[in-house]
Write an enzyme that holds these catalytic residues in place. Structure first.
Site, PDB file in Angstrom:
ATOM      1  N   SER A   1     -15.263   2.424  -3.875  1.00  0.00           N
ATOM      2  CA  SER A   1     -15.137   2.286  -3.354  1.00  0.00           C
ATOM      3  C   SER A   1     -13.765   2.866  -1.883  1.00  0.00           C
ATOM      4  CB  SER A   1     -13.226   1.622  -4.326  1.00  0.00           C
ATOM      5  OG  SER A   1     -12.128   2.222  -2.878  1.00  0.00           O
TER       6      SER A   1
ATOM      7  N   LEU B   1     -11.822  -5.332 -23.222  1.00  0.00           N
ATOM      8  CA  LEU B   1     -11.409  -7.377 -22.779  1.00  0.00           C
ATOM      9  C   LEU B   1      -9.666  -6.508 -22.158  1.00  0.00           C
ATOM     10  CD1 LEU B   1     -12.093  -8.948 -25.494  1.00  0.00           C
ATOM     11  CD2 LEU B   1     -12.857  -8.916 -23.188  1.00  0.00           C
TER      12      LEU B   1
ATOM     13  N   GLY C   1       1.672   4.119   1.208  1.00  0.00           N
ATOM     14  CA  GLY C   1      -0.473   4.649   0.436  1.00  0.00           C
ATOM     15  C   GLY C   1      -1.064   3.977   1.998  1.00  0.00           C
TER      16      GLY C   1
ATOM     17  N   LYS D   1     -12.804   7.919  -8.477  1.00  0.00           N
ATOM     18  CA  LYS D   1     -14.177   7.249  -7.640  1.00  0.00           C
ATOM     19  C   LYS D   1     -14.629   8.318  -6.761  1.00  0.00           C
ATOM     20  CE  LYS D   1     -13.083   3.287  -8.506  1.00  0.00           C
ATOM     21  NZ  LYS D   1     -14.174   2.846  -9.827  1.00  0.00           N
TER      22      LYS D   1
ATOM     23  N   TYR E   1      -6.036   7.124  -8.975  1.00  0.00           N
ATOM     24  CA  TYR E   1      -7.436   5.522  -8.336  1.00  0.00           C
ATOM     25  C   TYR E   1      -8.119   6.394  -8.156  1.00  0.00           C
ATOM     26  CZ  TYR E   1      -9.888   1.836  -7.533  1.00  0.00           C
ATOM     27  OH  TYR E   1     -10.869   0.935  -6.916  1.00  0.00           O
TER      28      TYR E   1
ATOM     29  N   TYR F   1     -14.129  -8.826 -13.159  1.00  0.00           N
ATOM     30  CA  TYR F   1     -14.265  -8.955 -11.453  1.00  0.00           C
ATOM     31  C   TYR F   1     -14.755  -9.567 -11.394  1.00  0.00           C
ATOM     32  CZ  TYR F   1     -12.510 -11.387  -6.949  1.00  0.00           C
ATOM     33  OH  TYR F   1     -12.456 -11.838  -5.664  1.00  0.00           O
ATOM     34  N   ILE F   2     -15.702  -8.194 -10.704  1.00  0.00           N
ATOM     35  CA  ILE F   2     -17.010  -7.973  -9.853  1.00  0.00           C
ATOM     36  C   ILE F   2     -18.273  -8.501 -10.848  1.00  0.00           C
ATOM     37  CG2 ILE F   2     -17.872  -6.650  -8.374  1.00  0.00           C
ATOM     38  CD1 ILE F   2     -15.281  -5.415  -7.672  1.00  0.00           C
TER      39      ILE F   2
ATOM     40  N   PHE G   1     -18.801  -1.134 -14.119  1.00  0.00           N
ATOM     41  CA  PHE G   1     -17.528  -1.565 -13.633  1.00  0.00           C
ATOM     42  C   PHE G   1     -16.254  -1.205 -14.468  1.00  0.00           C
ATOM     43  CE2 PHE G   1     -20.296  -4.437 -12.432  1.00  0.00           C
ATOM     44  CZ  PHE G   1     -20.533  -4.833 -11.159  1.00  0.00           C
TER      45      PHE G   1
ATOM     46  N   ASN H   1      -3.180  -6.745  -5.155  1.00  0.00           N
ATOM     47  CA  ASN H   1      -3.719  -7.416  -4.243  1.00  0.00           C
ATOM     48  C   ASN H   1      -3.011  -8.459  -3.690  1.00  0.00           C
ATOM     49  OD1 ASN H   1      -6.291  -6.002  -6.205  1.00  0.00           O
ATOM     50  ND2 ASN H   1      -5.524  -4.878  -4.223  1.00  0.00           N
TER      51      ASN H   1
ATOM     52  N   LYS I   1      -7.435   0.361 -12.402  1.00  0.00           N
ATOM     53  CA  LYS I   1      -7.700   0.248 -10.674  1.00  0.00           C
ATOM     54  C   LYS I   1      -6.823   0.079 -10.499  1.00  0.00           C
ATOM     55  CE  LYS I   1      -9.070  -4.619 -11.161  1.00  0.00           C
ATOM     56  NZ  LYS I   1      -9.622  -5.939 -10.466  1.00  0.00           N
TER      57      LYS I   1
HETATM   58  C1  UD1 Z   1      -6.162  -2.091  -2.785  1.00  0.00           C
HETATM   59  C2  UD1 Z   1      -5.574   0.241  -2.967  1.00  0.00           C
HETATM   60  C3  UD1 Z   1      -6.673   0.540  -3.067  1.00  0.00           C
HETATM   61  C4  UD1 Z   1      -7.739   0.179  -4.187  1.00  0.00           C
HETATM   62  C5  UD1 Z   1      -8.124  -1.633  -3.552  1.00  0.00           C
HETATM   63  C6  UD1 Z   1      -8.655  -2.651  -4.704  1.00  0.00           C
HETATM   64  C7  UD1 Z   1      -3.071   0.056  -2.046  1.00  0.00           C
HETATM   65  C8  UD1 Z   1      -2.578   1.045  -1.581  1.00  0.00           C
HETATM   66  N1  UD1 Z   1      -4.310   0.435  -2.028  1.00  0.00           N
HETATM   67  O1  UD1 Z   1      -6.336  -1.639  -1.055  1.00  0.00           O
HETATM   68  O2  UD1 Z   1      -7.022   2.043  -3.481  1.00  0.00           O
HETATM   69  O3  UD1 Z   1      -9.000   0.459  -3.907  1.00  0.00           O
HETATM   70  O4  UD1 Z   1      -6.424  -2.222  -3.474  1.00  0.00           O
HETATM   71  O5  UD1 Z   1      -8.844  -4.037  -4.092  1.00  0.00           O
HETATM   72  O6  UD1 Z   1      -2.757   0.021  -3.507  1.00  0.00           O
HETATM   73  N2  UD1 Z   1      -0.379  -6.796   1.815  1.00  0.00           N
HETATM   74  C9  UD1 Z   1       0.935  -7.472   1.567  1.00  0.00           C
HETATM   75  N3  UD1 Z   1       1.010  -8.930   0.333  1.00  0.00           N
HETATM   76  C10 UD1 Z   1       0.899  -8.500  -0.757  1.00  0.00           C
HETATM   77  C11 UD1 Z   1      -0.401  -7.212  -1.208  1.00  0.00           C
HETATM   78  C12 UD1 Z   1      -1.185  -6.638  -0.105  1.00  0.00           C
HETATM   79  O7  UD1 Z   1       1.309  -7.480   2.875  1.00  0.00           O
HETATM   80  O8  UD1 Z   1       1.434  -8.503  -1.846  1.00  0.00           O
HETATM   81  C13 UD1 Z   1      -1.148  -6.631   2.412  1.00  0.00           C
HETATM   82  C14 UD1 Z   1      -2.031  -4.588   1.959  1.00  0.00           C
HETATM   83  O9  UD1 Z   1      -0.239  -3.831   2.441  1.00  0.00           O
HETATM   84  C15 UD1 Z   1      -2.631  -4.515   3.130  1.00  0.00           C
HETATM   85  C16 UD1 Z   1      -3.272  -5.604   2.723  1.00  0.00           C
HETATM   86  O10 UD1 Z   1      -2.385  -6.940   2.152  1.00  0.00           O
HETATM   87  O11 UD1 Z   1      -2.914  -4.268   4.197  1.00  0.00           O
HETATM   88  C17 UD1 Z   1      -4.570  -5.849   1.548  1.00  0.00           C
HETATM   89  O12 UD1 Z   1      -4.160  -5.413   0.188  1.00  0.00           O
HETATM   90  P1  UD1 Z   1      -5.133  -4.770  -1.452  1.00  0.00           P
HETATM   91  O13 UD1 Z   1      -5.109  -6.244  -1.398  1.00  0.00           O
HETATM   92  O14 UD1 Z   1      -3.732  -4.484  -2.149  1.00  0.00           O
HETATM   93  O15 UD1 Z   1      -5.890  -4.157  -0.956  1.00  0.00           O
HETATM   94  P2  UD1 Z   1      -6.290  -2.662  -0.255  1.00  0.00           P
HETATM   95  O16 UD1 Z   1      -4.713  -2.247   0.226  1.00  0.00           O
HETATM   96  O17 UD1 Z   1      -7.380  -3.195   0.632  1.00  0.00           O
END
Ligand code: UD1
Length: 342
Positions: free
Chosen positions: A128, A35, A301, A157, A153, A13-14, A83, A203, A87
């Site tokens: 990160s 891949l 977490g 980092k 993970y 991705y990045i 990269f 994510n 992850k």
């Molecule tokens: C997550 C990882 C982090 C990693 C980063 C990479 C965890 C706990 N943390 O971070 O270690 O470096 O991704 O990009 O997994 N959310 C929802 N519903 C979803 C998905 C996410 O509500 O289906 C919320 C999460 O609770 C959070 C926000 O969206 O508050 C962002 O989530 P996410 O995209 O997973 O990123 P991080 O939590 O910041």
């Protein structure tokens, strides 16, 4: 003569967005990717955008022999953007040894091969904001103390940064910049490359776009009882192209000997925090799609709030994020629609 840069994980991705920026800035790019979480089709996207098809080698960087062969075959490589790493936070808890071996073994082999070269070398490490955990103060500066990692993970980092710091002291020819990413989202404005999560996305933004595309019935919002303005978690979402551009700036800084220390770290974010609900509402506006979502329990977490103090990156690198949340989500949605059609 253009500088030859190795991009490990360059079809990810990045990595793919950074390869595009490098090529557009006149660098010669060599990509290594196994891949495992990407596709060779990404090369076609890079070619469409830049007109250049970079050299691509498919192998796993845990293969030390192949790493050494790569450096022997390309003695003129003068920089590396690393990269390639696993992850998935949850997976790392279940497979810690695999994560330590993959993320740190490959880093050590690369650094050994670089040391062997005995030439000036510039190294950018994908780090990160996860290294800060729940920071005591917001926005988060590079001086914020690192917190004990929540997952293997996250720990890779932190340890990766330590390995690079130690090696930058023992190898006077090695220059390092560790870039601590906040939350990269979106895709290239050409809609030729973007995020391609394998399996169910963890994510937020890919889950939103996939839900809007009808792949999932609903999006779970993990908690609305946090001490934030609307009760949902706050993150610093940054357009992946802005993030990619910072790598090129960092590389040029090292190559022109502008570093103040041989190991430097920079936060890469927009400096602005947005809540999960704000992201959903903005996405709905941008796409015209009403998103089916439900508030569910908190995810274990998760930090409550994280956004970057970007002063150091702005002043020292002369870089700042240019796209806003709307523009980034627009590219994410256009990309999602494109890959669903094809
Ligand atoms: C997550 C990882 C982090 C990693 C980063 C990479 C965890 C706990 N943390 O971070 O270690 O470096 O991704 O990009 O997994 N959310 C929802 N519903 C979803 C998905 C996410 O509500 O289906 C919320 C999460 O609770 C959070 C926000 O969206 O508050 C962002 O989530 P996410 O995209 O997973 O990123 P991080 O939590 O910041």
């Amino acid at each position: 003569m253009s500088s030859k840069i190795l991009v490990t994980g360059g079809l990810g991705y990045i990595g793919s967005h950074t390869s595009v920026e490098l090529i557009q800035q006149g660098f010669e790019v060599v990509i290594v990717d196994d891949l495992s979480n990407s596709s060779s089709d990404v090369l076609k996207g890079i070619k469409k955008i830049t007109g250049v098809s970079p050299e691509f080698l498919q192998f796993d960087l845990r293969n030390k022999k192949k790493v050494n062969q790569l450096f022997e075959a390309h003695p003129d490589i003068s920089g590396l953007i690393h990269f390639a790493a696993s992850k998935a936070v949850g997976e790392s808890v279940n497979k810690p040894l695999e994560y330590y071996e993959n993320n740190l073994g490959s880093l050590i082999y690369l650094l050994q091969a670089i040391e062997e070269k005995a030439k000036d070398f510039s190294f950018i490490f994908s780090s990160s904001c996860t290294v800060y955990g729940q920071a005591d103060r917001l926005p988060i500066t590079e001086e914020a103390p690192l917190k004990k990692a929540e997952s293997p993970y996250g720990n890779t980092k932190q340890i990766g940064e330590d390995i690079l710091f130690d090696n930058s002291r023992s190898n006077p020819l090695l220059k390092v910049i560790a870039l601590r990413y906040f939350n990269p989202i979106g895709g290239h404005v050409s809609i030729e490359i973007g995020e391609l999560p394998k399996g169910r996305p963890q994510n937020l933004v890919p889950f939103i776009t996939q839900t809007a595309a009808g792949i999932h019935k609903k999006l779970n919002v993990f908690g609305d009882d946090y001490p934030t303005p609307d009760g949902t978690c706050v993150r610093d979402y940054i357009h992946v192209v802005d993030l990619a551009k910072a790598h090129v700036v960092g590389l040029k800084r090292m190559m022109s000997n502008q570093q103040s220390e041989s190991f430097e770290v920079f936060n890469l974010g927009t400096g602005k925090g947005n809540s999960v609900l704000k992201v959903i509402k903005t996405f709905e506006k941008v796409s015209g799609v009403s998103l089916n979502y439900e508030i569910v329990a908190r995810r274990q977490g998760d930090v409550i709030e994280a956004y970057a103090d970007t002063t150091k990156a702005n002043k020292v690198l002369g870089w700042r994020a240019e796209s806003n949340l709307k523009e980034a989500l627009d590219t994410a949605w256009k990309w999602e629609k494109k890959i669903r059609k094809s």
